[in-house]
Enzyme design. Structure first.
Site, short mmCIF file in Angstrom:
data_model
loop_
_atom_site.label_atom_id
_atom_site.label_comp_id
_atom_site.label_asym_id
_atom_site.label_seq_id
_atom_site.Cartn_x
_atom_site.Cartn_y
_atom_site.Cartn_z
N ASP A 33 -6.91 -2.84 -6.92
CA ASP A 33 -7.43 -3.46 -5.70
C ASP A 33 -7.68 -4.93 -5.98
O ASP A 33 -7.93 -5.31 -7.12
CB ASP A 33 -8.73 -2.78 -5.25
CG ASP A 33 -9.00 -3.08 -3.78
OD1 ASP A 33 -8.45 -2.38 -2.93
OD2 ASP A 33 -9.74 -4.05 -3.49
N ARG A 86 -3.33 6.55 1.38
CA ARG A 86 -3.88 7.74 2.04
C ARG A 86 -2.91 8.49 2.93
O ARG A 86 -3.20 9.62 3.33
CB ARG A 86 -5.13 7.35 2.82
CG ARG A 86 -6.32 7.08 1.93
CD ARG A 86 -7.42 6.39 2.68
NE ARG A 86 -7.00 5.05 3.05
CZ ARG A 86 -7.75 4.20 3.74
NH1 ARG A 86 -8.94 4.56 4.15
NH2 ARG A 86 -7.31 2.99 4.02
N ARG A 116 -7.78 11.65 -4.78
CA ARG A 116 -9.03 11.03 -4.34
C ARG A 116 -10.13 12.04 -4.05
O ARG A 116 -11.32 11.70 -4.07
CB ARG A 116 -8.76 10.15 -3.10
CG ARG A 116 -8.02 8.87 -3.41
CD ARG A 116 -8.95 7.79 -3.96
NE ARG A 116 -9.77 7.25 -2.89
CZ ARG A 116 -11.07 7.43 -2.78
NH1 ARG A 116 -11.72 8.14 -3.68
NH2 ARG A 116 -11.75 6.90 -1.79
N TYR A 157 -14.64 -11.87 0.88
CA TYR A 157 -15.30 -10.59 0.59
C TYR A 157 -16.61 -10.79 -0.16
O TYR A 157 -17.59 -10.07 0.07
CB TYR A 157 -14.37 -9.67 -0.21
CG TYR A 157 -13.34 -8.99 0.67
CD1 TYR A 157 -13.66 -7.82 1.34
CD2 TYR A 157 -12.07 -9.52 0.85
CE1 TYR A 157 -12.74 -7.19 2.17
CE2 TYR A 157 -11.13 -8.90 1.66
CZ TYR A 157 -11.48 -7.73 2.32
OH TYR A 157 -10.57 -7.12 3.13
N ARG A 185 0.82 -1.22 0.00
CA ARG A 185 0.00 0.00 0.00
C ARG A 185 0.85 1.26 0.00
O ARG A 185 0.48 2.27 0.61
CB ARG A 185 -0.93 0.05 1.22
CG ARG A 185 -1.93 -1.06 1.28
CD ARG A 185 -3.23 -0.64 0.64
NE ARG A 185 -4.20 -1.72 0.71
CZ ARG A 185 -5.15 -1.80 1.64
NH1 ARG A 185 -5.28 -0.86 2.53
NH2 ARG A 185 -5.97 -2.81 1.63
O1 CP3 Z 1 0.19 -1.48 -2.48
C1 CP3 Z 1 -0.19 -0.60 -3.26
O2 CP3 Z 1 0.24 0.57 -3.22
C2 CP3 Z 1 -1.16 -0.97 -4.36
C3 CP3 Z 1 -2.50 -0.73 -4.04
C4 CP3 Z 1 -3.39 -1.69 -3.27
C5 CP3 Z 1 -4.64 -1.27 -2.78
N1 CP3 Z 1 -5.31 -2.36 -2.32
C6 CP3 Z 1 -5.12 0.11 -2.81
C7 CP3 Z 1 -6.14 0.52 -1.84
C8 CP3 Z 1 -3.27 -3.06 -3.01
C9 CP3 Z 1 -2.10 -3.99 -3.24
C10 CP3 Z 1 -4.51 -3.46 -2.42
C11 CP3 Z 1 -4.82 -4.85 -2.06
C12 CP3 Z 1 -5.96 -5.13 -1.20
N2 CP3 Z 1 -7.21 -4.58 -1.25
C13 CP3 Z 1 -5.96 -6.11 -0.20
C14 CP3 Z 1 -4.82 -7.02 0.12
C15 CP3 Z 1 -3.79 -6.31 0.92
C16 CP3 Z 1 -4.15 -6.12 2.34
O3 CP3 Z 1 -4.10 -4.95 2.79
O4 CP3 Z 1 -4.44 -7.10 3.02
C17 CP3 Z 1 -7.23 -6.11 0.41
C18 CP3 Z 1 -7.68 -6.99 1.55
C19 CP3 Z 1 -8.01 -5.16 -0.29
C20 CP3 Z 1 -9.44 -4.81 -0.07
C21 CP3 Z 1 -9.52 -3.43 0.41
N3 CP3 Z 1 -9.37 -2.31 -0.38
C22 CP3 Z 1 -9.74 -2.99 1.75
C23 CP3 Z 1 -9.95 -3.90 2.93
C24 CP3 Z 1 -9.74 -1.59 1.72
C25 CP3 Z 1 -10.02 -0.66 2.84
C26 CP3 Z 1 -8.74 -0.42 3.54
C27 CP3 Z 1 -8.87 0.63 4.58
O5 CP3 Z 1 -7.87 0.74 5.33
O6 CP3 Z 1 -9.88 1.31 4.67
C28 CP3 Z 1 -9.46 -1.19 0.39
C29 CP3 Z 1 -9.32 0.18 -0.09
C30 CP3 Z 1 -7.99 0.58 -0.63
N4 CP3 Z 1 -7.28 -0.16 -1.50
C31 CP3 Z 1 -7.34 1.81 -0.39
C32 CP3 Z 1 -6.18 1.78 -1.15
C33 CP3 Z 1 -5.16 2.86 -1.29
C34 CP3 Z 1 -7.85 2.95 0.47
C35 CP3 Z 1 -9.16 3.43 -0.02
C36 CP3 Z 1 -9.23 4.87 -0.45
O7 CP3 Z 1 -8.33 5.41 -1.11
O8 CP3 Z 1 -10.26 5.45 -0.16
#
Ligand code: CP3
Length: 356
Positions: free
Chosen positions: A82, A37, A46, A159, A33
């Site tokens: 994602d 944010r 965003r 999910y 990630r």
């Molecule tokens: O690593 C990177 O920079 C690449 C981007 C990336 C995102 N999601 C962007 C994201 C990657 C590799 C993911 C994978 C992902 N997404 C996973 C596996 C990794 C992990 O953290 O376990 C999972 C479970 C998801 C599903 C997901 N997407 C969740 C649970 C959330 C909410 C997270 C939170 O903290 O609220 C997301 C949203 C998400 N995916 C964000 C980002 C930057 C934040 C949302 C936003 O920008 O509003």
């Protein structure tokens, strides 16, 4: 948009060399990630673009992928996307709700719902990810390798049945108990799509791939071995076979199973080049459990990024020295969290490079 596949030569391939067990100039580091944010410039994008709009618009996806690389001396980039784009491409609505995370308003409830999954043309509906990868390879100009990624079948199943994140995964685990046949049918459907999705990403220009089994933590050891591992194995084997059948070189494959440190020897047998570690395991112990022929990635507690910078630096130095320079890629033990101070990322990256 530049979509030709004549990519600029790679200048820093330390992460690929570490994955293959070759000598490195310095310990490579990237952060799960890393585009996210905690960066104000990400928040700025965003503010005017919905989450999946960023994913689906290659120019925006590339811009946010690039953001952490402008600030920090990272050794890899990971395409902004994602894991939930696969359920989306199968026809399941996924929304990203502010302060909540992903929401799937029409989750799978009974085995009959499997018929809702649109398994034809799924990967074509994900071509925007391929376009972003190809575009990003040009934008990177060979600075560092570009990782692609996918969610693993069990994590995606979770999910799709829970309708979002869950503290317990109780509905998905109830499927495993009540509908074992349909559960395996779903896991097989997801595995097929994951393999094709990864092949597409490699063709588009991904130089390394990570499989996120982030919800492994909800499974018992026995369930991890019987529910998650067979599909993780098939992903590796089918991907290798499909690439070789098409005459395409294999790329290093990373497996990150959060909460499955109980099964590291088993994971090391799956044929992945790199095993990602969460922060619950000591580096020496992890190395003993996987043996010498697998690269380890990880595993600083993301919470350590909130410590005073001098303390953080010491923790990183200690971690890197424990893992050593051979077959090691530094990372956090899970994704960086939104409130992380930016200076902590600078300290992390610098300390990794200075440790050995
Ligand atoms: O690593 C990177 O920079 C690449 C981007 C990336 C995102 N999601 C962007 C994201 C990657 C590799 C993911 C994978 C992902 N997404 C996973 C596996 C990794 C992990 O953290 O376990 C999972 C479970 C998801 C599903 C997901 N997407 C969740 C649970 C959330 C909410 C997270 C939170 O903290 O609220 C997301 C949203 C998400 N995916 C964000 C980002 C930057 C934040 C949302 C936003 O920008 O509003």
């Amino acid at each position: 948009m530049v979509l030709d596949k004549n990519f600029p030569p790679l200048k820093n391939d330390n992460v690929l060399r570490a994955a293959r067990g070759e000598p490195v100039d310095r310990v490579p580091v990237w952060v799960m990630r890393q585009a996210g944010r905690y960066l104000p410039e990400f928040q700025e994008v965003r503010a005017t673009h919905e989450f999946f709009e960023v994913c689906r618009t290659p120019e925006l996806a590339c811009e946010v992928t690039m953001q952490p690389l402008r600030r920090f001396d990272l050794d890899a980039s990971i395409i902004f996307s994602d894991i939930l784009v696969i359920p989306q491409a199968l026809g399941i609505t996924v929304e990203m709700k502010k302060g909540v995370g992903p929401v799937l308003p029409e989750p799978l409830v009974t085995p009959a719902d499997l018929e809702r999954l649109n398994q034809t043309g799924t990967i074509e509906r994900l071509n925007y990810v391929g376009d972003a990868i190809t575009m990003m390879r040009h934008m990177l100009d060979g600075k560092v390798p570009l990782l692609g990624f996918t969610g693993a079948p069990w994590t995606l199943m979770g999910y799709m049945i829970e309708g979002g994140g869950s503290k317990t995964m109780s509905k998905a685990k109830a499927w495993l108990a009540d509908y074992p046949e349909a559960s395996h049918q779903l896991l097989n459907i997801l595995t097929d799509q994951v393999v094709n999705y990864l092949v597409m990403q490699v063709k588009a220009g991904a130089q390394m791939l990570q499989v996120f089994e982030s919800s492994a933590e909800h499974l018992s050891k026995e369930q991890y071995i019987t529910i998650a591992m067979p599909y993780l194995k098939r992903i590796r084997d089918d991907l290798q076979k499909k690439l070789s059948d098409e005459g395409i070189d294999a790329v290093p494959l990373v497996l990150f199973s959060k909460g499955a440190m109980h099964s590291l020897p088993e994971q090391a047998q799956l044929g992945y080049d790199v095993i990602g570690l969460d922060w619950t395991i000591d580096p020496h112990e992890a190395r003993k459990l996987v043996g010498p022929d697998v690269t380890l990635q990880g595993n600083l507690d993301p919470q350590d990024m909130y410590k005073p910078l001098e303390e953080l630096r010491e923790l990183v130095l200690t971690m890197v020295r424990k893992f050593g320079k051979h077959r090691y890629i530094a990372n956090l033990g899970h994704g960086i969290t939104p409130q992380t101070p930016i200076e902590s990322m600078s300290v992390l990256v610098k300390a990794v490079h200075e440790a050995l």
